[in-house]
Design a protein around this motif. Sequence first.
Motif, PDB file in Angstrom:
ATOM      1  N   ALA A 366       0.843  -1.193   0.000  1.00 46.21           N
ATOM      2  CA  ALA A 366       0.000   0.000   0.000  1.00 46.21           C
ATOM      3  C   ALA A 366       0.876   1.239   0.000  1.00 46.21           C
ATOM      4  CB  ALA A 366      -0.915  -0.005   1.220  1.00 46.21           C
ATOM      5  N   LEU A 367       0.411   2.279  -0.692  1.00 50.59           N
ATOM      6  CA  LEU A 367       1.109   3.557  -0.754  1.00 50.59           C
ATOM      7  C   LEU A 367       0.440   4.549   0.193  1.00 50.59           C
ATOM      8  CD1 LEU A 367       1.558   3.820  -4.628  1.00 50.59           C
ATOM      9  CD2 LEU A 367       3.235   3.020  -2.956  1.00 50.59           C
ATOM     10  N   PRO A 368       1.130   5.608   0.558  1.00 48.51           N
ATOM     11  CA  PRO A 368       0.523   6.593   1.456  1.00 48.51           C
ATOM     12  C   PRO A 368      -0.689   7.270   0.816  1.00 48.51           C
ATOM     13  CG  PRO A 368       2.907   6.875   1.349  1.00 48.51           C
ATOM     14  CD  PRO A 368       2.544   5.912   0.267  1.00 48.51           C
ATOM     15  N   PRO A 369      -1.626   7.753   1.619  1.00 44.83           N
ATOM     16  CA  PRO A 369      -2.772   8.487   1.079  1.00 44.83           C
ATOM     17  C   PRO A 369      -2.306   9.701   0.275  1.00 44.83           C
ATOM     18  CG  PRO A 369      -3.105   7.972   3.404  1.00 44.83           C
ATOM     19  CD  PRO A 369      -1.679   7.637   3.092  1.00 44.83           C
ATOM     20  N   GLY A 370      -3.006   9.989  -0.812  1.00 42.49           N
ATOM     21  CA  GLY A 370      -2.693  11.165  -1.615  1.00 42.49           C
ATOM     22  C   GLY A 370      -1.643  10.959  -2.678  1.00 42.49           C
ATOM     23  N   VAL A 371      -1.052   9.770  -2.746  1.00 39.56           N
ATOM     24  CA  VAL A 371      -0.032   9.499  -3.771  1.00 39.56           C
ATOM     25  C   VAL A 371      -0.688   9.505  -5.153  1.00 39.56           C
ATOM     26  CG1 VAL A 371       1.340   7.629  -4.736  1.00 39.56           C
ATOM     27  CG2 VAL A 371       1.637   8.286  -2.364  1.00 39.56           C
ATOM     28  N   MET A 372       0.022  10.048  -6.152  1.00 40.27           N
ATOM     29  CA  MET A 372      -0.520  10.123  -7.509  1.00 40.27           C
ATOM     30  C   MET A 372       0.612  10.133  -8.518  1.00 40.27           C
ATOM     31  SD  MET A 372      -1.648  14.149  -7.617  1.00 40.27           S
ATOM     32  CE  MET A 372      -2.565  14.004  -6.086  1.00 40.27           C
ATOM     33  N   ASP A 373       0.242   9.998  -9.801  1.00 36.73           N
ATOM     34  CA  ASP A 373       1.173  10.177 -10.924  1.00 36.73           C
ATOM     35  C   ASP A 373       2.401   9.289 -10.766  1.00 36.73           C
ATOM     36  OD1 ASP A 373       2.120  11.169 -13.287  1.00 36.73           O
ATOM     37  OD2 ASP A 373       2.930  13.002 -12.437  1.00 36.73           O
ATOM     38  N   CYS A 374       2.202   7.962 -10.837  1.00 36.79           N
ATOM     39  CA  CYS A 374       3.284   7.003 -10.611  1.00 36.79           C
ATOM     40  C   CYS A 374       3.925   6.579 -11.934  1.00 36.79           C
ATOM     41  CB  CYS A 374       2.757   5.770  -9.888  1.00 36.79           C
ATOM     42  SG  CYS A 374       2.128   6.097  -8.230  1.00 36.79           S
ATOM     43  N   ARG A 375       5.228   6.246 -11.867  1.00 32.88           N
ATOM     44  CA  ARG A 375       5.974   5.698 -12.993  1.00 32.88           C
ATOM     45  C   ARG A 375       6.750   4.474 -12.521  1.00 32.88           C
ATOM     46  NH1 ARG A 375       3.081   8.947 -14.713  1.00 32.88           N
ATOM     47  NH2 ARG A 375       3.452  10.697 -16.134  1.00 32.88           N
ATOM     48  N   VAL A 376       7.014   3.560 -13.461  1.00 31.23           N
ATOM     49  CA  VAL A 376       7.653   2.294 -13.117  1.00 31.23           C
ATOM     50  C   VAL A 376       8.950   2.142 -13.896  1.00 31.23           C
ATOM     51  CG1 VAL A 376       7.366  -0.204 -13.008  1.00 31.23           C
ATOM     52  CG2 VAL A 376       5.383   1.272 -12.757  1.00 31.23           C
ATOM     53  N   GLY A 377      10.015   1.709 -13.198  1.00 31.61           N
ATOM     54  CA  GLY A 377      11.273   1.356 -13.842  1.00 31.61           C
ATOM     55  C   GLY A 377      11.441  -0.150 -13.834  1.00 31.61           C
ATOM     56  N   THR A 378      12.681  -0.610 -13.788  1.00 30.92           N
ATOM     57  CA  THR A 378      12.935  -2.044 -13.776  1.00 30.92           C
ATOM     58  C   THR A 378      12.442  -2.666 -12.480  1.00 30.92           C
ATOM     59  OG1 THR A 378      14.884  -1.663 -15.144  1.00 30.92           O
ATOM     60  CG2 THR A 378      14.698  -3.812 -14.077  1.00 30.92           C
ATOM     61  N   VAL A 379      12.838  -2.108 -11.344  1.00 31.85           N
ATOM     62  CA  VAL A 379      12.389  -2.619 -10.039  1.00 31.85           C
ATOM     63  C   VAL A 379      11.949  -1.489  -9.121  1.00 31.85           C
ATOM     64  CG1 VAL A 379      13.767  -4.725 -10.100  1.00 31.85           C
ATOM     65  CG2 VAL A 379      14.778  -2.627  -9.196  1.00 31.85           C
ATOM     66  N   ASP A 380      11.848  -0.278  -9.641  1.00 31.59           N
ATOM     67  CA  ASP A 380      11.515   0.871  -8.809  1.00 31.59           C
ATOM     68  C   ASP A 380      10.181   1.486  -9.226  1.00 31.59           C
ATOM     69  OD1 ASP A 380      13.944   1.055  -7.149  1.00 31.59           O
ATOM     70  OD2 ASP A 380      14.923   1.428  -9.064  1.00 31.59           O
ATOM     71  N   LEU A 381       9.504   2.058  -8.241  1.00 36.70           N
ATOM     72  CA  LEU A 381       8.253   2.763  -8.434  1.00 36.70           C
ATOM     73  C   LEU A 381       8.424   4.168  -7.871  1.00 36.70           C
ATOM     74  CD1 LEU A 381       5.135   2.749  -9.034  1.00 36.70           C
ATOM     75  CD2 LEU A 381       4.845   1.984  -6.669  1.00 36.70           C
ATOM     76  N   VAL A 382       8.101   5.186  -8.683  1.00 36.35           N
ATOM     77  CA  VAL A 382       8.245   6.584  -8.263  1.00 36.35           C
ATOM     78  C   VAL A 382       6.897   7.272  -8.433  1.00 36.35           C
ATOM     79  CG1 VAL A 382       9.421   8.769  -8.655  1.00 36.35           C
ATOM     80  CG2 VAL A 382      10.678   6.618  -8.903  1.00 36.35           C
ATOM     81  N   CYS A 383       6.421   7.943  -7.373  1.00 37.05           N
ATOM     82  CA  CYS A 383       5.122   8.617  -7.393  1.00 37.05           C
ATOM     83  C   CYS A 383       5.241   9.986  -6.736  1.00 37.05           C
ATOM     84  CB  CYS A 383       4.068   7.809  -6.623  1.00 37.05           C
ATOM     85  SG  CYS A 383       3.886   6.087  -7.122  1.00 37.05           S
ATOM     86  N   ARG A 384       4.354  10.882  -7.117  1.00 38.55           N
ATOM     87  CA  ARG A 384       4.284  12.168  -6.438  1.00 38.55           C
ATOM     88  C   ARG A 384       3.608  11.986  -5.081  1.00 38.55           C
ATOM     89  NH1 ARG A 384       6.333  16.263  -8.888  1.00 38.55           N
ATOM     90  NH2 ARG A 384       6.379  16.400 -11.154  1.00 38.55           N
ATOM     91  N   THR A 385       4.264  12.504  -4.038  1.00 43.68           N
ATOM     92  CA  THR A 385       3.684  12.456  -2.699  1.00 43.68           C
ATOM     93  C   THR A 385       3.284  13.846  -2.220  1.00 43.68           C
ATOM     94  OG1 THR A 385       5.889  12.633  -1.708  1.00 43.68           O
ATOM     95  CG2 THR A 385       5.025  10.416  -2.095  1.00 43.68           C
ATOM     96  N   GLY A 386       3.574  14.864  -2.996  1.00 45.87           N
ATOM     97  CA  GLY A 386       3.235  16.246  -2.662  1.00 45.87           C
ATOM     98  C   GLY A 386       3.647  17.144  -3.803  1.00 45.87           C
ATOM     99  N   ASP A 387       3.367  18.439  -3.675  1.00 45.90           N
ATOM    100  CA  ASP A 387       3.675  19.370  -4.752  1.00 45.90           C
ATOM    101  C   ASP A 387       5.166  19.435  -5.068  1.00 45.90           C
ATOM    102  OD1 ASP A 387       1.047  19.968  -5.072  1.00 45.90           O
ATOM    103  OD2 ASP A 387       1.095  21.808  -3.877  1.00 45.90           O
ATOM    104  N   TYR A 388       6.009  19.156  -4.099  1.00 46.15           N
ATOM    105  CA  TYR A 388       7.457  19.283  -4.315  1.00 46.15           C
ATOM    106  C   TYR A 388       8.211  18.023  -3.905  1.00 46.15           C
ATOM    107  CZ  TYR A 388       6.534  24.207  -5.128  1.00 46.15           C
ATOM    108  OH  TYR A 388       6.049  25.389  -5.651  1.00 46.15           O
TER     109      TYR A 388
END
Length: 400
Positions: A366-388
């Motif tokens: 599970a990801l934290p509440p409010g997480v959005m706009d995720c991208r996937v690499g080979t084994v990594d997941l990157v998402c926006r957790t706030g404006d900055y």
Amino acid sequence: MESHPVALIDLGTERGVPEQDRPRSARARRVAVRWPVLCLTALLVLLSVTAAQPLARDLRRLGELDVSARVNFFLAGDLLLTVDTTAAPMTLAAYDLPGRDRLWEVPVTGAASFAGELVGDLLLVAEMDALGRRITTTARSARTGQVRWQRPGLLLVDAGTATGVATSEVRSASGAGRRIEGTIETVDLATGSTRWTLSLPSTAVGELVPGTPDRLLVLHDSSVVNLHDLRTGAVVATGKLPPADYAPDNPVVVGGQLVLRHPGSSGESLISGYALPQLTPRWSRPGPRIVADLRDCGGLVCVENRERATVLDPATGAQLQSGAPRRGWGPLPRGATNGARLLLRSTVERPLVAVERGADVHILGALPPGVMDCRVGTVDLVCRTGDYRLGIWRMVSPER
């Protein structure tokens, strides 16, 4: 973690005992109603709490990175790339994962969006227009960002190959894909030089077929399909397929088979498999009445629409799994990792991340509440957790 169905059980009507024919007291009725409600509530609470718990062995948080909401980002292998559209000129920066250290920053020309692929120590950056078509592909050093070479248009590449396929996508508002036109040029990825060319008489669908040696499959509008040796351009096999709605997702190559969705002689929907490299028919079976998504899901054939999800053996066409479609789950952008799609589902409490396994969904965490706009690499997941802020997670399941 698999989801658990909640069953509603009909307890029937008690009969045959005189006391049970008598009206129950108000207190008895309240207890009778309250008990199943309490049990069902407790079960639902248990399921929601369990689903919300992150599975530490499958999804581990690595940290965060300061990146403004006005800065676009994408992943290529173990590189996180950011594009600052507010800078003059625009800049492209690379960070290593999981360390989050900035490796380099270089100026880039304006484009509507960017994407990247990592092939060895070469970073291939695609600059795209508003329709998602590639304007230019630039090869850069993954270590320094220095430009090695640049070519206009689309470049098809596959992990482990030293040759790419450059061509132009069909000019259409329906979106980008593998439908191509003009001239195909194979490219030496080390130098950017052309190896061989092929002129297309009309539009076609192109598909890289990895193997030993690598092949390029070209399906022409005439339904003639040719399989080329990627190194020399020689035609190693040719065949003719039935008329179909040829598109970026049809046909697909799965497990050494070409799988096609097409109408039968009586107009019924069929799904057929053809052996590669010979292109000989292997199997055919009825397809869904409603057009379905056809794709490779971890070496199997997944066929899914709003009615049903079915998994087929690519070698025989045999049905391996069948079930209800995965409602509520959506694929993440560039959401494939190690051959399996990554899925995201928004819940009331926390978004859930899962990996597709045939017709099943395995929840990674599970990801934290409010997480959005995720991208996937080979084994990594990157998402926006706030404006900055960008949050970074690593998928560490021992099964991958």
